[in-house]
Scaffold this active site. Sequence first.
Site, PDB file in Angstrom:
ATOM      1  N   ASP A  12      -3.193 -10.420   4.388  1.00  0.00           N
ATOM      2  CA  ASP A  12      -4.606  -9.925   3.789  1.00  0.00           C
ATOM      3  C   ASP A  12      -4.654 -10.676   2.564  1.00  0.00           C
ATOM      4  O   ASP A  12      -3.781 -11.226   2.286  1.00  0.00           O
ATOM      5  CB  ASP A  12      -4.459  -8.459   3.690  1.00  0.00           C
ATOM      6  CG  ASP A  12      -5.729  -7.866   3.076  1.00  0.00           C
ATOM      7  OD1 ASP A  12      -6.601  -8.414   3.542  1.00  0.00           O
ATOM      8  OD2 ASP A  12      -5.709  -6.853   2.355  1.00  0.00           O
ATOM      9  N   SER A  13      -5.821 -10.495   2.277  1.00  0.00           N
ATOM     10  CA  SER A  13      -5.895 -11.060   0.840  1.00  0.00           C
ATOM     11  C   SER A  13      -5.049 -10.196  -0.028  1.00  0.00           C
ATOM     12  O   SER A  13      -4.934 -10.780  -1.366  1.00  0.00           O
ATOM     13  CB  SER A  13      -7.684 -10.934   0.391  1.00  0.00           C
ATOM     14  OG  SER A  13      -7.708  -9.483   0.385  1.00  0.00           O
ATOM     15  N   CYS A  75      -6.898  -8.104   7.895  1.00  0.00           N
ATOM     16  CA  CYS A  75      -7.915  -8.366   7.036  1.00  0.00           C
ATOM     17  C   CYS A  75      -9.310  -8.299   7.981  1.00  0.00           C
ATOM     18  O   CYS A  75      -9.133  -9.537   8.914  1.00  0.00           O
ATOM     19  CB  CYS A  75      -7.649  -9.452   6.075  1.00  0.00           C
ATOM     20  SG  CYS A  75      -9.291 -10.220   5.260  1.00  0.00           S
ATOM     21  N   GLU A 154      -8.061  -2.588  -5.373  1.00  0.00           N
ATOM     22  CA  GLU A 154      -7.125  -3.696  -5.837  1.00  0.00           C
ATOM     23  C   GLU A 154      -6.771  -3.567  -7.199  1.00  0.00           C
ATOM     24  O   GLU A 154      -5.679  -3.820  -7.734  1.00  0.00           O
ATOM     25  CB  GLU A 154      -7.671  -5.302  -5.369  1.00  0.00           C
ATOM     26  CG  GLU A 154      -6.826  -6.191  -5.302  1.00  0.00           C
ATOM     27  CD  GLU A 154      -5.705  -6.161  -4.137  1.00  0.00           C
ATOM     28  OE1 GLU A 154      -6.191  -6.125  -2.976  1.00  0.00           O
ATOM     29  OE2 GLU A 154      -4.597  -6.525  -4.499  1.00  0.00           O
ATOM     30  N   CYS A 186     -12.873  -2.478   6.273  1.00  0.00           N
ATOM     31  CA  CYS A 186     -11.866  -3.281   5.405  1.00  0.00           C
ATOM     32  C   CYS A 186     -10.780  -2.481   5.224  1.00  0.00           C
ATOM     33  O   CYS A 186     -10.713  -1.467   4.967  1.00  0.00           O
ATOM     34  CB  CYS A 186     -12.604  -3.440   4.071  1.00  0.00           C
ATOM     35  SG  CYS A 186     -11.960  -4.147   2.733  1.00  0.00           S
ATOM     36  N   HIS A 188      -8.700  -2.284   2.996  1.00  0.00           N
ATOM     37  CA  HIS A 188      -8.720  -1.733   1.623  1.00  0.00           C
ATOM     38  C   HIS A 188      -8.997  -0.155   1.606  1.00  0.00           C
ATOM     39  O   HIS A 188      -8.656   0.719   0.879  1.00  0.00           O
ATOM     40  CB  HIS A 188      -9.327  -2.544   0.454  1.00  0.00           C
ATOM     41  CG  HIS A 188      -8.584  -3.679  -0.070  1.00  0.00           C
ATOM     42  ND1 HIS A 188      -8.376  -4.734   0.619  1.00  0.00           N
ATOM     43  CD2 HIS A 188      -8.070  -3.826  -1.061  1.00  0.00           C
ATOM     44  CE1 HIS A 188      -7.845  -5.848   0.152  1.00  0.00           C
ATOM     45  NE2 HIS A 188      -7.447  -4.987  -1.174  1.00  0.00           N
TER      46      HIS A 188
HETATM   47  N1  DGL Z   1      -8.789  -6.148   3.148  1.00  0.00           N
HETATM   48  C1  DGL Z   1      -9.667  -7.103   3.379  1.00  0.00           C
HETATM   49  C2  DGL Z   1     -10.737  -6.898   4.700  1.00  0.00           C
HETATM   50  O1  DGL Z   1     -10.472  -6.221   5.491  1.00  0.00           O
HETATM   51  C3  DGL Z   1     -10.370  -8.205   2.388  1.00  0.00           C
HETATM   52  C4  DGL Z   1     -10.944  -7.457   1.180  1.00  0.00           C
HETATM   53  C5  DGL Z   1     -11.282  -8.623   0.238  1.00  0.00           C
HETATM   54  O2  DGL Z   1     -10.337  -9.491  -0.086  1.00  0.00           O
HETATM   55  O3  DGL Z   1     -12.507  -8.674  -0.090  1.00  0.00           O
HETATM   56  O4  DGL Z   1     -11.662  -7.341   4.639  1.00  0.00           O
END
Ligand code: DGL
Length: 271
Positions: A12-13, A75, A154, A186, A188
């Site tokens: 993931d990021s 992600c 984050e 997402c 997150h």
């Molecule tokens: N957690 C990621 C997603 O599911 C990336 C969020 C990001 O880096 O903008 O899209």
Amino acid sequence: MPKAFRPIGIFDSGIGGLTVARAISKRFPQHPLIYFGDTAHLPYGEKSPELIQHYAARITRELVDLGCGAIVIACNSASSNALKEVRSIAGASIPVIDVIQPVVEAVAQRFEGQSIGVIGTRATIDSGWYQRLLQERGCRVKAKATPLLASAIEEGFHAGKVSSTLIEAYLTKGAFDGIKALVLGCTHYPLISQEILSLLPEGVEVIDSADSVARALSDLSDDFAMGESDSQNPGLRRFIVSDLTRSFQLGAERFFGSPVILEERKLSGQA
Ligand code: DGL
């Protein structure tokens, strides 16, 4: 070399994919995991499809070189924009699981013909991937980009004033009237799922991808990650980041409730 489970590579990021890693680690306690957080390049949600493809391809190359036997794109922004690139680098012998198709499958089975909300980053929502897949499965879709949420999470803003104000601003004004379920598009967002739930009308379900993804991985043939491996430690968890940041360190430790050792590994070509 003896036969052993090869590691499952997850990326993931940033910390969001840890929500998926945790579900996988519960279901596959015997498999080593390698988690790659591309902290040098987050947020992915604000990047172009080409740049997301570029990063996802480089991370996949690293994970393949580290001997991973399966790759999980934890992600949504990369799943919706770079699945083809990841598959092409992983090749035919390394299965790739994205976070979107398994959750769409699970949602479609339960909510066929009903109205479903999806929130995600700009990159995910603009790709139209969720909308297309859910519509093909007979659901009506209300999708909305919620761009500031991943960065706020984050940075450690969850269960507090900042996240509540942001979520409220995104979810109100009737954007999701009539939905039966809201998909957290997402990885997150599960970290703020309780706050999201508290702002939705009663009866609307909040759905995240972690369990569906872990299930999709277990649907693969039993020996998907078997191969020659020098790993002496089956339950090993490695956490690699492209930039050693304090926010990832704190976020990961808060998430697991215990100290986490991070390794830094620059992606090829990264300054
Ligand atoms: N957690 C990621 C997603 O599911 C990336 C969020 C990001 O880096 O903008 O899209």
